[in-house]
Design a protein around this motif. Structure first.
Motif, PDB file in Angstrom:
ATOM      1  N   ILE A  97       0.856  -1.183   0.000  1.00 14.18           N
ATOM      2  CA  ILE A  97       0.000   0.000   0.000  1.00 14.18           C
ATOM      3  C   ILE A  97       0.894   1.235   0.000  1.00 14.18           C
ATOM      4  O   ILE A  97       1.731   1.402   0.883  1.00 14.18           O
ATOM      5  CB  ILE A  97      -0.920   0.033   1.245  1.00 14.18           C
ATOM      6  CG1 ILE A  97      -1.726  -1.273   1.381  1.00 14.18           C
ATOM      7  CG2 ILE A  97      -1.833   1.259   1.204  1.00 14.18           C
ATOM      8  CD1 ILE A  97      -2.653  -1.573   0.241  1.00 14.18           C
ATOM      9  N   ASN A  98       0.717   2.094  -0.995  1.00 16.00           N
ATOM     10  CA  ASN A  98       1.442   3.351  -1.043  1.00 16.00           C
ATOM     11  C   ASN A  98       0.688   4.326  -0.135  1.00 16.00           C
ATOM     12  O   ASN A  98      -0.276   4.978  -0.556  1.00 16.00           O
ATOM     13  CB  ASN A  98       1.504   3.864  -2.489  1.00 16.00           C
ATOM     14  CG  ASN A  98       2.331   5.118  -2.611  1.00 16.00           C
ATOM     15  OD1 ASN A  98       2.370   5.943  -1.703  1.00 16.00           O
ATOM     16  ND2 ASN A  98       2.975   5.280  -3.757  1.00 16.00           N
ATOM     17  N   ILE A  99       1.115   4.392   1.113  1.00 13.53           N
ATOM     18  CA  ILE A  99       0.401   5.166   2.129  1.00 13.53           C
ATOM     19  C   ILE A  99       0.338   6.649   1.767  1.00 13.53           C
ATOM     20  O   ILE A  99      -0.704   7.286   1.903  1.00 13.53           O
ATOM     21  CB  ILE A  99       1.042   4.976   3.523  1.00 13.53           C
ATOM     22  CG1 ILE A  99       0.957   3.503   3.952  1.00 13.53           C
ATOM     23  CG2 ILE A  99       0.382   5.888   4.553  1.00 13.53           C
ATOM     24  CD1 ILE A  99      -0.447   2.956   4.119  1.00 13.53           C
ATOM     25  N   LEU A 126      -2.252   7.147  -0.817  1.00 17.23           N
ATOM     26  CA  LEU A 126      -3.571   6.976  -0.210  1.00 17.23           C
ATOM     27  C   LEU A 126      -3.966   8.210   0.591  1.00 17.23           C
ATOM     28  O   LEU A 126      -5.092   8.711   0.464  1.00 17.23           O
ATOM     29  CB  LEU A 126      -3.575   5.726   0.684  1.00 17.23           C
ATOM     30  CG  LEU A 126      -4.875   5.414   1.401  1.00 17.23           C
ATOM     31  CD1 LEU A 126      -6.031   5.220   0.418  1.00 17.23           C
ATOM     32  CD2 LEU A 126      -4.693   4.175   2.287  1.00 17.23           C
ATOM     33  N   VAL A 127      -3.060   8.725   1.389  1.00 14.97           N
ATOM     34  CA  VAL A 127      -3.342   9.942   2.171  1.00 14.97           C
ATOM     35  C   VAL A 127      -3.673  11.115   1.242  1.00 14.97           C
ATOM     36  O   VAL A 127      -4.614  11.868   1.488  1.00 14.97           O
ATOM     37  CB  VAL A 127      -2.152  10.283   3.102  1.00 14.97           C
ATOM     38  CG1 VAL A 127      -2.290  11.681   3.702  1.00 14.97           C
ATOM     39  CG2 VAL A 127      -2.026   9.231   4.196  1.00 14.97           C
ATOM     40  N   ALA A 142      -7.459  -5.145  -1.120  1.00 18.81           N
ATOM     41  CA  ALA A 142      -7.289  -3.954  -0.282  1.00 18.81           C
ATOM     42  C   ALA A 142      -8.487  -3.043  -0.491  1.00 18.81           C
ATOM     43  O   ALA A 142      -8.852  -2.763  -1.629  1.00 18.81           O
ATOM     44  CB  ALA A 142      -6.010  -3.209  -0.637  1.00 18.81           C
ATOM     45  N   TYR A 143      -9.088  -2.624   0.596  1.00 22.12           N
ATOM     46  CA  TYR A 143     -10.131  -1.603   0.499  1.00 22.12           C
ATOM     47  C   TYR A 143     -10.143  -0.748   1.753  1.00 22.12           C
ATOM     48  O   TYR A 143      -9.740  -1.183   2.827  1.00 22.12           O
ATOM     49  CB  TYR A 143     -11.519  -2.188   0.201  1.00 22.12           C
ATOM     50  CG  TYR A 143     -12.060  -3.216   1.162  1.00 22.12           C
ATOM     51  CD1 TYR A 143     -12.724  -2.843   2.339  1.00 22.12           C
ATOM     52  CD2 TYR A 143     -11.962  -4.564   0.876  1.00 22.12           C
ATOM     53  CE1 TYR A 143     -13.257  -3.790   3.184  1.00 22.12           C
ATOM     54  CE2 TYR A 143     -12.500  -5.521   1.717  1.00 22.12           C
ATOM     55  CZ  TYR A 143     -13.148  -5.129   2.879  1.00 22.12           C
ATOM     56  OH  TYR A 143     -13.674  -6.078   3.716  1.00 22.12           O
ATOM     57  N   LEU A 144     -10.563   0.485   1.564  1.00 20.17           N
ATOM     58  CA  LEU A 144     -10.631   1.441   2.649  1.00 20.17           C
ATOM     59  C   LEU A 144     -12.085   1.777   2.908  1.00 20.17           C
ATOM     60  O   LEU A 144     -12.830   2.089   1.976  1.00 20.17           O
ATOM     61  CB  LEU A 144      -9.863   2.715   2.290  1.00 20.17           C
ATOM     62  CG  LEU A 144      -9.846   3.741   3.415  1.00 20.17           C
ATOM     63  CD1 LEU A 144      -8.426   4.150   3.735  1.00 20.17           C
ATOM     64  CD2 LEU A 144     -10.684   4.937   3.045  1.00 20.17           C
TER      65      LEU A 144
END
Length: 173
Positions: free
Chosen positions: A78-80, A83-84, A134-136
């Motif tokens: 995950i490319n944090i 994502l942020v 992956a899900y948010l």
């Protein structure tokens, strides 16, 4: 993903290691840092949905004001920072974000790992869902998603169930 027989043998008891030394290490980690949640669920592909429901239950009870929760497979990167940046730009609410597979249809081939009988799911197409790799989830839908699991018939395909069927039940994005 195929597990080695040695790795899968470690987790035969419901939610606990059969290796008492490893179980003790996990319990020490939990006591010291409070960063492990261990549920009484057998380790199996068929129980992914149950584990995700446990995640929703735990987050609903212990993190009622959380802004986001990320569910990801352990083999994902995950490319944090990316994502942020996306979250700061979009500021999503009542949503589940991630990759939406095209043409979501049940596998009716009995030889498939993802085989779903008409008894398990009678429709020809799944509702739109987000891939379980992956899900948010935005924090404002976690409790609603968990509550929906009481009414939505269980399906062992976790991402279809949580991010498709349950999301559809609560009418989230």
């Amino acid at each position: 993903r195929k597990e080695s027989s040695a790795a899968s043998d470690v987790y035969k008891r419901q939610g606990q290691c059969i290796n008492d030394t490893l179980q003790k290490v996990i319990e020490e980690e939990m006591a010291l840092f409070r960063d492990v949640v261990q549920e009484n669920i057998k380790e199996s592909y068929q129980t992914l949905t149950e584990k995700s429901i446990a995640l929703l239950r735990w987050a609903s009870s212990n993190c009622p004001k959380v802004t986001y929760a990320l569910k990801t497979d352990d083999d994902m990167f995950i490319n944090i920072q990316n994502l942020v940046n996306v979250l700061r730009e979009r500021k999503p609410t009542k949503a589940i974000l991630g990759f939406k597979p095209p043409n979501p249809s049940p596998f009716r081939d009995k030889g498939s790992k993802w085989y779903v009988s008409r008894k398990q799911y009678s429709k020809d197409r799944y509702p739109p869902y987000i891939s379980g790799t992956a899900y948010l989830m935005t924090g404002d839908i976690i409790s609603a998603l968990y509550n929906s699991t009481r009414y939505v018939p269980l399906l062992f395909i976790e991402d279809v169930y949580i991010t498709g069927m349950c999301r559809e039940q609560i009418r989230a994005e």
